[in-house]
Design an enzyme around this catalytic site. Structure first.
Site, short mmCIF file in Angstrom:
data_model
loop_
_atom_site.label_atom_id
_atom_site.label_comp_id
_atom_site.label_asym_id
_atom_site.label_seq_id
_atom_site.Cartn_x
_atom_site.Cartn_y
_atom_site.Cartn_z
N LYS A 100 0.73 -1.13 0.06
CA LYS A 100 0.01 0.07 -0.13
C LYS A 100 0.94 1.38 0.10
O LYS A 100 1.98 1.29 0.37
CB LYS A 100 -0.78 -0.06 1.38
CG LYS A 100 -2.07 0.92 1.18
CD LYS A 100 -3.38 0.05 0.65
CE LYS A 100 -4.42 0.89 0.45
NZ LYS A 100 -5.58 0.12 0.07
N GLY A 147 -20.55 7.24 3.27
CA GLY A 147 -19.38 7.38 2.22
C GLY A 147 -20.24 7.28 0.96
O GLY A 147 -20.57 6.13 0.52
N GLY A 191 -18.66 7.99 -2.03
CA GLY A 191 -17.53 8.37 -3.32
C GLY A 191 -17.52 7.40 -4.25
O GLY A 191 -18.84 6.99 -4.80
N VAL A 208 -17.02 4.14 -4.37
CA VAL A 208 -17.62 2.75 -4.41
C VAL A 208 -18.87 2.97 -3.87
O VAL A 208 -20.08 2.40 -4.27
CB VAL A 208 -16.62 1.96 -3.15
CG1 VAL A 208 -17.52 0.67 -2.94
CG2 VAL A 208 -15.30 1.82 -3.58
P1 NAD Z 1 -13.38 7.94 -2.47
O1 NAD Z 1 -12.28 8.68 -1.96
O2 NAD Z 1 -13.97 8.09 -3.96
O3 NAD Z 1 -14.72 8.24 -1.27
C1 NAD Z 1 -14.84 8.35 -0.01
C2 NAD Z 1 -16.07 9.40 0.27
O4 NAD Z 1 -16.23 9.10 1.83
C3 NAD Z 1 -16.21 10.46 -0.18
O5 NAD Z 1 -17.30 11.16 -0.78
C4 NAD Z 1 -16.05 11.36 1.19
O6 NAD Z 1 -16.66 12.69 1.27
C5 NAD Z 1 -16.60 10.43 2.25
N1 NAD Z 1 -16.28 10.69 3.62
C6 NAD Z 1 -15.07 11.08 4.34
N2 NAD Z 1 -15.43 11.31 5.38
C7 NAD Z 1 -16.64 10.54 5.79
C8 NAD Z 1 -17.46 10.50 6.89
N3 NAD Z 1 -16.70 10.65 8.08
N4 NAD Z 1 -18.46 9.81 6.87
C9 NAD Z 1 -19.05 9.40 5.70
N5 NAD Z 1 -18.52 9.92 4.38
C10 NAD Z 1 -17.20 10.32 4.53
O7 NAD Z 1 -13.08 6.49 -1.89
P2 NAD Z 1 -13.76 5.15 -2.51
O8 NAD Z 1 -12.76 4.66 -3.51
O9 NAD Z 1 -15.21 5.07 -2.72
O10 NAD Z 1 -13.32 4.15 -1.36
C11 NAD Z 1 -14.08 4.23 -0.15
C12 NAD Z 1 -13.49 3.17 0.84
O11 NAD Z 1 -13.37 1.90 0.50
C13 NAD Z 1 -11.96 3.67 1.25
O12 NAD Z 1 -11.75 2.98 2.67
C14 NAD Z 1 -11.44 2.62 0.39
O13 NAD Z 1 -9.76 2.27 0.98
C15 NAD Z 1 -11.89 1.44 0.34
N6 NAD Z 1 -11.79 0.52 -0.95
C16 NAD Z 1 -12.05 1.23 -2.03
C17 NAD Z 1 -11.82 0.53 -3.31
C18 NAD Z 1 -12.05 1.04 -4.55
O14 NAD Z 1 -12.08 0.30 -5.29
N7 NAD Z 1 -12.11 2.34 -4.52
C19 NAD Z 1 -11.36 -0.94 -3.10
C20 NAD Z 1 -11.36 -1.47 -1.85
C21 NAD Z 1 -11.58 -0.72 -0.55
#
Ligand code: NAD
Length: 345
Positions: A78, A178, A180, A182
């Site tokens: 990572k 959240g 974002g 995902v």
């Molecule tokens: P992202 O950066 O696109 O979205 C994260 C979202 O969370 C944002 O909209 C942000 O405003 C919101 N957020 C921040 N603080 C918050 C809070 N306190 N309460 C609620 N929402 C909050 O990230 P992502 O790619 O959607 O990933 C989300 C999570 O999933 C992360 O922990 C990431 O490590 C994990 N993950 C993602 C992937 C992937 O394919 N993108 C794969 C495995 C794990």
């Protein structure tokens, strides 16, 4: 900053900095036992460097287990970039990050994560070939978040089948924390399945969009923890499940994308004591990893789509072990990952 090197047991941890672009980054390679380490790049405004190192160490450990349980020939790694992704991103920063990744000579492969995007990976690719999660147009496998969301939904169905005796998510009340990459794809999929969504994100624009498009009900940050629902899906940051939050939860299942959802190992037992079925994050959120593992000139999405079924079967295996041994599902998942790693040597 004091670390017990033995406790984390990493093969390599590297610090990278570039004064011109302001890059301050860490690459943590936990294991290359099953293959080169692969893991996303998290960009986050850490309070201090110690916090960033700890995050990189924990997240890369999780990636080793994730790859092993998804039956991939990949190890765990990572990277983290210290900085606010909303204000500190620049082309030069990601070019410098690409150079840093290249120094690992293929033992670390970078992809997107919280705070970084496919566009950022495109810039990194100008300085290293050890990057995945590129756009289809650029010979990649597209946005991994779509596959992560699909894997989460399949995992929810497996958990629903185990807990309620029916995998259907129709009319199930699901809280998504959240919205974002995902979280928003997940809402789209769950809405299609007929679920009733309750959503929270500190940013108002994704909330507005999801409420309008998928008939979701917006809730406050506080309500996330107290609302009665069938499933809670943490899709933002880690450590949301802890001794303060777990006793407040009124849900039957936890199934979400965020990495390191348990603040500490003992929180797995607390979830079990509260009769909450927990789908371990490093099993259920492997969809994006599975997809990027097939990236290359012969990429065809049908192959990773088929591989995604491993998420449901592994979760069911873990839930069954947990019940038969009377241990938390998180512990059962750790034991299964260890077994897979031991068998590989
Ligand atoms: P992202 O950066 O696109 O979205 C994260 C979202 O969370 C944002 O909209 C942000 O405003 C919101 N957020 C921040 N603080 C918050 C809070 N306190 N309460 C609620 N929402 C909050 O990230 P992502 O790619 O959607 O990933 C989300 C999570 O999933 C992360 O922990 C990431 O490590 C994990 N993950 C993602 C992937 C992937 O394919 N993108 C794969 C495995 C794990």
């Amino acid at each position: 900053m004091v670390f017990d090197i033995k406790e984390y047991n990493h093969e390599l941890v590297a610090f990278g900095s570039d004064a011109a672009s302001g890059l301050r980054a860490i690459i943590a390679i936990h294991s290359t036992q099953l293959g080169p380490s692969l893991g996303g790049c998290r960009m986050f405004p850490y309070k201090n460097e110690s916090e960033a190192v700890k995050d990189a160490l924990r997240l890369s450990q999780g990636m080793t287990k994730k790859s092993a349980l998804a039956n991939l020939k990949l190890g765990g790694g990572k990277s983290v970039i210290i900085g606010n992704p909303r204000t500190k991103k620049s082309r030069d920063l990601f070019l410098a990050m690409g150079e840093f990744v290249d120094k690992m000579k293929g033992q670390y492969i970078i992809s997107e994560d919280f705070g970084s995007s496919m566009h950022d990976m495109q810039i990194i690719c100008e300085r290293t070939s050890h990057v995945v999660g590129l756009s289809l147009k650029h010979g990649g496998s597209g946005d991994p978040s779509i596959f992560t969301a699909l894997g989460i939904m399949k995992g929810m169905q497996a958990a629903a089948s185990y807990k309620f005796g029916d995998s259907s998510l129709k009319n199930k009340k699901i809280i998504v924390q959240g919205l974002g990459h995902v979280g928003s794809y997940l809402c789209k999929l769950l809405h299609k399945e007929g679920a009733q969504l309750f959503v929270y994100d500190p940013q108002s624009s994704p909330v507005k969009k999801i409420v309008e498009k998928y008939n979701a009900i917006p809730i406050t940050e506080k309500e996330i923890l107290t609302k009665e629902a069938d499933i809670f899906s943490p899709c933002a940051l880690g450590a949301v499940l802890n001794s303060v939050t777990i006793p407040k939860l009124k849900v039957s299942i936890i199934a979400g994308a965020a990495n390191n959802q348990l603040k500490q190992e003992s929180d797995g037992q607390l979830l079990r004591d509260n009769n909450i079925l927990y789908a371990p994050d490093f099993i259920i959120n492997a969809g994006g990893l599975i997809n990027v593992s097939y990236e290359g000139p012969f990429y065809k999405k049908e192959i990773p789509l088929k591989h995604l079924n491993i998420i449901s079967s592994t979760l069911t295996e873990v839930f069954t072990i947990a019940d038969s041994e009377n241990i938390p599902s998180s512990k059962a998942a750790n034991l299964l990952a260890e077994e897979r790693l031991n068998n590989a040597t």
